[in-house]
Motif scaffolding. Structure first.
Motif, PDB file in Angstrom:
ATOM      1  N   MET A 139       0.837  -1.191   0.000  1.00 36.90           N
ATOM      2  CA  MET A 139       0.000   0.000   0.000  1.00 36.90           C
ATOM      3  C   MET A 139       0.877   1.248   0.000  1.00 36.90           C
ATOM      4  N   GLY A 140       0.266   2.372  -0.430  1.00 38.56           N
ATOM      5  CA  GLY A 140       1.028   3.599  -0.569  1.00 38.56           C
ATOM      6  C   GLY A 140       1.176   4.373   0.722  1.00 38.56           C
ATOM      7  N   LYS A 141       1.645   5.617   0.592  1.00 36.58           N
ATOM      8  CA  LYS A 141       1.895   6.462   1.756  1.00 36.58           C
ATOM      9  C   LYS A 141       0.611   7.127   2.216  1.00 36.58           C
ATOM     10  N   GLN A 142       0.464   7.235   3.529  1.00 31.62           N
ATOM     11  CA  GLN A 142      -0.714   7.870   4.101  1.00 31.62           C
ATOM     12  C   GLN A 142      -0.575   9.384   4.046  1.00 31.62           C
ATOM     13  N   LEU A 143      -1.657  10.035   3.615  1.00 33.69           N
ATOM     14  CA  LEU A 143      -1.688  11.495   3.591  1.00 33.69           C
ATOM     15  C   LEU A 143      -1.920  12.008   5.010  1.00 33.69           C
ATOM     16  N   SER A 144      -1.154  13.019   5.414  1.00 33.11           N
ATOM     17  CA  SER A 144      -1.283  13.590   6.757  1.00 33.11           C
ATOM     18  C   SER A 144      -1.080  15.096   6.662  1.00 33.11           C
ATOM     19  N   PRO A 145      -1.471  15.853   7.708  1.00 33.30           N
ATOM     20  CA  PRO A 145      -1.226  17.301   7.684  1.00 33.30           C
ATOM     21  C   PRO A 145       0.252  17.624   7.488  1.00 33.30           C
ATOM     22  N   GLY A 186       9.791  18.765  -0.445  1.00 32.63           N
ATOM     23  CA  GLY A 186       9.862  17.640  -1.378  1.00 32.63           C
ATOM     24  C   GLY A 186       8.511  17.204  -1.857  1.00 32.63           C
ATOM     25  N   GLN A 187       7.632  18.180  -2.179  1.00 36.77           N
ATOM     26  CA  GLN A 187       6.292  17.845  -2.689  1.00 36.77           C
ATOM     27  C   GLN A 187       6.415  17.078  -4.009  1.00 36.77           C
ATOM     28  N   PHE A 188       5.623  16.000  -4.111  1.00 34.61           N
ATOM     29  CA  PHE A 188       5.743  15.107  -5.259  1.00 34.61           C
ATOM     30  C   PHE A 188       4.357  14.605  -5.628  1.00 34.61           C
ATOM     31  N   PRO A 189       4.051  14.479  -6.915  1.00 33.68           N
ATOM     32  CA  PRO A 189       2.710  14.016  -7.309  1.00 33.68           C
ATOM     33  C   PRO A 189       2.467  12.565  -6.933  1.00 33.68           C
ATOM     34  N   TYR A 190       1.235  12.313  -6.482  1.00 31.62           N
ATOM     35  CA  TYR A 190       0.873  10.937  -6.137  1.00 31.62           C
ATOM     36  C   TYR A 190      -0.514  10.628  -6.692  1.00 31.62           C
ATOM     37  N   LEU A 191      -0.765   9.346  -6.947  1.00 33.08           N
ATOM     38  CA  LEU A 191      -2.063   8.897  -7.440  1.00 33.08           C
ATOM     39  C   LEU A 191      -2.897   8.376  -6.276  1.00 33.08           C
ATOM     40  N   ARG A 192      -4.201   8.583  -6.365  1.00 27.64           N
ATOM     41  CA  ARG A 192      -5.136   8.161  -5.328  1.00 27.64           C
ATOM     42  C   ARG A 192      -6.332   7.493  -5.991  1.00 27.64           C
ATOM     43  N   VAL A 193      -7.323   7.108  -5.172  1.00 33.83           N
ATOM     44  CA  VAL A 193      -8.483   6.389  -5.694  1.00 33.83           C
ATOM     45  C   VAL A 193      -9.147   7.150  -6.839  1.00 33.83           C
ATOM     46  N   ALA A 194      -9.277   8.462  -6.712  1.00 36.63           N
ATOM     47  CA  ALA A 194      -9.962   9.256  -7.727  1.00 36.63           C
ATOM     48  C   ALA A 194      -9.275   9.196  -9.084  1.00 36.63           C
ATOM     49  N   ASN A 195      -8.000   8.832  -9.105  1.00 38.47           N
ATOM     50  CA  ASN A 195      -7.258   8.767 -10.375  1.00 38.47           C
ATOM     51  C   ASN A 195      -7.358   7.414 -11.062  1.00 38.47           C
ATOM     52  N   VAL A 196      -7.701   6.365 -10.293  1.00 34.80           N
ATOM     53  CA  VAL A 196      -7.654   5.004 -10.832  1.00 34.80           C
ATOM     54  C   VAL A 196      -9.066   4.528 -11.151  1.00 34.80           C
ATOM     55  N   GLY A 221       4.005  -0.767 -15.876  1.00 37.39           N
ATOM     56  CA  GLY A 221       3.577  -2.150 -15.671  1.00 37.39           C
ATOM     57  C   GLY A 221       3.015  -2.417 -14.290  1.00 37.39           C
ATOM     58  N   ASP A 222       3.265  -1.500 -13.329  1.00 34.93           N
ATOM     59  CA  ASP A 222       2.613  -1.637 -12.024  1.00 34.93           C
ATOM     60  C   ASP A 222       1.099  -1.550 -12.208  1.00 34.93           C
ATOM     61  N   ILE A 223       0.368  -2.295 -11.388  1.00 28.03           N
ATOM     62  CA  ILE A 223      -1.098  -2.213 -11.407  1.00 28.03           C
ATOM     63  C   ILE A 223      -1.563  -1.636 -10.084  1.00 28.03           C
ATOM     64  N   LEU A 224      -2.392  -0.614 -10.159  1.00 29.74           N
ATOM     65  CA  LEU A 224      -2.944   0.022  -8.962  1.00 29.74           C
ATOM     66  C   LEU A 224      -4.391  -0.405  -8.791  1.00 29.74           C
ATOM     67  N   LEU A 225      -4.728  -0.822  -7.567  1.00 28.83           N
ATOM     68  CA  LEU A 225      -6.087  -1.260  -7.254  1.00 28.83           C
ATOM     69  C   LEU A 225      -6.655  -0.389  -6.144  1.00 28.83           C
ATOM     70  N   PHE A 273       2.201   6.780  -4.972  1.00 29.26           N
ATOM     71  CA  PHE A 273       0.790   6.451  -4.763  1.00 29.26           C
ATOM     72  C   PHE A 273       0.441   6.489  -3.288  1.00 29.26           C
ATOM     73  N   GLN A 274      -0.834   6.748  -3.009  1.00 29.58           N
ATOM     74  CA  GLN A 274      -1.347   6.908  -1.653  1.00 29.58           C
ATOM     75  C   GLN A 274      -1.774   5.557  -1.088  1.00 29.58           C
ATOM     76  N   ASN A 275      -1.984   5.510   0.224  1.00 29.75           N
ATOM     77  CA  ASN A 275      -2.360   4.242   0.853  1.00 29.75           C
ATOM     78  C   ASN A 275      -3.816   3.857   0.616  1.00 29.75           C
ATOM     79  N   THR A 276      -4.555   4.659  -0.146  1.00 30.32           N
ATOM     80  CA  THR A 276      -5.900   4.257  -0.571  1.00 30.32           C
ATOM     81  C   THR A 276      -5.837   3.309  -1.764  1.00 30.32           C
ATOM     82  N   LEU A 277      -4.609   3.028  -2.234  1.00 33.95           N
ATOM     83  CA  LEU A 277      -4.390   2.128  -3.349  1.00 33.95           C
ATOM     84  C   LEU A 277      -3.456   0.996  -2.940  1.00 33.95           C
TER      85      LEU A 277
END
Length: 385
Positions: free
Chosen positions: A1-7, A14-24, A52-56, A80-84
């Motif tokens: 699972m991905g990284k958890q979003l927190s305050p 080091g802001q970096f783009p991540y994918l979440r449920v809304a993207n998949v 080739g990674d698959i996100l669920l 990717f976020q921990n919602t995936l």
């Protein structure tokens, strides 16, 4: 699972783009709305995505948990976020083949069966996912299956494109009505509008006369030969409120978006009446075709007229006889109405044929996948952390 979003991660360096449920979505990733949070160099190594990674979807509604797509972007551009949940195939598994399996598991409820429900959100769980039996076939067999599925999918996309074009053509045909000279609806009426009959709930039961209610039709073609409630009526009431083929029913009380929904009465197998929250109109046979009237009342111009004239009360809206009589109606003689209906029917018939063919291809696709799941070996699914 991905990284958890927190305050803290929202404000971290080091802001970096991540994918979440809304993207998949199913079979595709949407990059139009991507958020960022702080990732250290080490975290980017752990959570960075490779082609080739698959996100669920890990957390979703029960029917969508496990929805998946293959990541086809550049190496390390997104995390990717921990919602995936990420599935990173080994050298023994093709990403496209694994995606076929995951889509089938979603469709057949495999993911829903292992998910844990918390309030309205179901969680797939990386450990439960990893424990699923994965149908591991030789790479050559996987490639063959993917090629067959891709070929069928290409046909499906072609038919879907054709259906979309037919939709546009149908809209174009309907748009012709807007350019026609308009008169008033009352000019084609022989009788009505007449309100239907009101009866208390105690009058309804398993016996009596079938009655059309607001939930008996959606607007457009309807079938009043079955699935109607029954109500106890006198012979006089049946005669006064009895429907005949060709009558036009207009919903006079409903939600604002549904007030004015209409249908032309088709074949009836026994005396049938209509309830009080709709009006019955009987049109002159020398001036209007009931199915054309039905089509017109479902057009944007007629709907706009009823919505503008509707009187609102809390969550309901209502129209009256005057609103119906003043509804605009095209100045078309019966032959031209019939010609319009013929052209519209040709488009709709072709669309139905395409939809039947699309359904057949869907069954073929599912059958192919079912066959593959019944063959070959079984191994454990493995997902990268």
């Amino acid at each position: 699972m991905g990284k958890q979003l927190s305050p803290a991660s929202r404000e971290a360096a080091g802001q970096f783009p991540y994918l979440r449920v809304a993207n998949v979505h199913l079979g595709r990733i949407d990059y139009a709305d991507v958020n960022t949070m702080g990732f250290s160099s080490r975290e980017r190594e752990i959570y960075g995505l490779r082609p080739g990674d698959i996100l669920l979807n890990e957390g979703q509604s029960l029917e969508l948990v496990g929805r998946s797509a293959v990541y086809e972007g550049a190496d390390g551009v997104y995390c990717f976020q921990n919602t995936l949940v990420r599935f990173r195939p080994s050298e023994q598994v093709l990403s496209a083949y694994a995606q076929v399996i995951f889509e089938r598991w979603l469709a057949t409820g495999v993911f829903a069966a292992i998910a844990k429900q918390t309030t309205s959100i179901a969680h797939l769980g990386s450990e439960r996912f990893a424990a699923l039996d994965f149908p591991l076939l030789p790479l050559a067999e996987q490639r063959r299956i993917v090629e067959v599925i891709d070929a069928v999918s290409a046909q499906e996309r072609a038919i879907e494109a054709s259906i979309a074009k037919l939709d546009m053509l149908k809209v174009s045909v309907m748009a012709e009505l807007a350019s026609m000279e308009l008169g008033a609806f009352e000019g084609i009426l022989e009788r009505g509008p007449q309100n239907g009959i009101y009866k208390p709930a105690s009058s309804y039961g398993s016996e009596g006369t079938p009655i059309v209610r607001i939930d008996s039709f959606r607007g457009g073609p309807s079938d009043f030969t079955r699935n109607l409630l029954r109500v106890s009526l006198s012979a006089g009431e049946v005669e006064r409120y009895g429907l005949v083929t060709g009558d036009v029913l207009i919903n006079r009380v409903n939600t604002p978006e549904l007030v004015g929904k209409s249908t032309a009465v088709g074949r009836l197998v026994e005396p049938t009446v209509f309830e009080s929250n709709m009006m019955r109109c009987r049109v002159r046979a020398d001036r209007a075709v009931p199915t054309f009237v039905e089509t017109w009342l479902g057009s944007s111009l007629a709907k706009t007229h009823f919505r503008m004239r509707a009187k609102s009360a809390i969550s309901q809206a209502s129209i009256n006889r005057s609103d119906v009589r003043s509804c605009p109606f095209p100045r078309l003689d019966v032959p031209r109405q019939l010609n319009f209906l013929k052209r519209l029917a040709a488009v709709r018939d072709q669309q139905q044929l395409e939809e039947v063919e699309l359904a057949k291809l869907g069954d073929l696709n599912r059958g192919i996948i079912d066959d593959l799941l019944d063959s070959g070996g079984r191994a454990r699914a493995r997902s990268a952390p």
